[in-house]
Design an enzyme around this catalytic site. Sequence first.
Site, PDB file in Angstrom:
ATOM      1  N   GLN A  11       9.366 -41.597  17.320  1.00 45.78           N
ATOM      2  CA  GLN A  11       9.153 -41.859  18.748  1.00 45.78           C
ATOM      3  C   GLN A  11       8.824 -40.604  19.550  1.00 45.78           C
ATOM      4  OE1 GLN A  11      12.632 -43.979  20.023  1.00 45.78           O
ATOM      5  NE2 GLN A  11      12.040 -45.836  18.950  1.00 45.78           N
ATOM      6  N   CYS A  12       8.826 -39.460  18.891  1.00 46.10           N
ATOM      7  CA  CYS A  12       8.572 -38.185  19.563  1.00 46.10           C
ATOM      8  C   CYS A  12       7.088 -37.814  19.439  1.00 46.10           C
ATOM      9  CB  CYS A  12       9.450 -37.103  18.942  1.00 46.10           C
ATOM     10  SG  CYS A  12       9.088 -35.437  19.534  1.00 46.10           S
ATOM     11  N   SER A  13       6.427 -37.627  20.569  1.00 45.17           N
ATOM     12  CA  SER A  13       5.001 -37.301  20.534  1.00 45.17           C
ATOM     13  C   SER A  13       4.745 -35.942  19.893  1.00 45.17           C
ATOM     14  CB  SER A  13       4.401 -37.353  21.938  1.00 45.17           C
ATOM     15  OG  SER A  13       4.991 -36.372  22.766  1.00 45.17           O
TER      16      SER A  13
END
Length: 118
Positions: A11-13
């Site tokens: 979920q971390c760009s």
Amino acid sequence: MSDVTVLHHAQCSTSRHALTVAEDLGVAVEVVQYLKAPLAREELLALLAKLEDSPADLVRKDSFFRDRGLDAADYTTADEVADLLVTHPRLMERPVLVRGERAVIGRPKDRVAGFLQG
């Protein structure tokens, strides 16, 4: 077979960016989703020994950290950081890239390509 491991949070760009850079450079990576398979204390200590950044940098000082009343001054050594991340793996900064005896935090994003190419 890959010679680079990426400790990844989907979920971390910034974490996704690291995987994209690796793909663009043709670098095969082993992806470890550390929230699904948290690292044991011994694994964290081994990671911290390789980390080119300070142990404190591996801890995210976000709202989850603050909401628990944690103080950054209490998490500066490898032992303190490992103990914290065993209890709260979501506080690990990401992504972390590991190659052999070297590891770096992939923040800012421009650190990723240099590490992968080096």
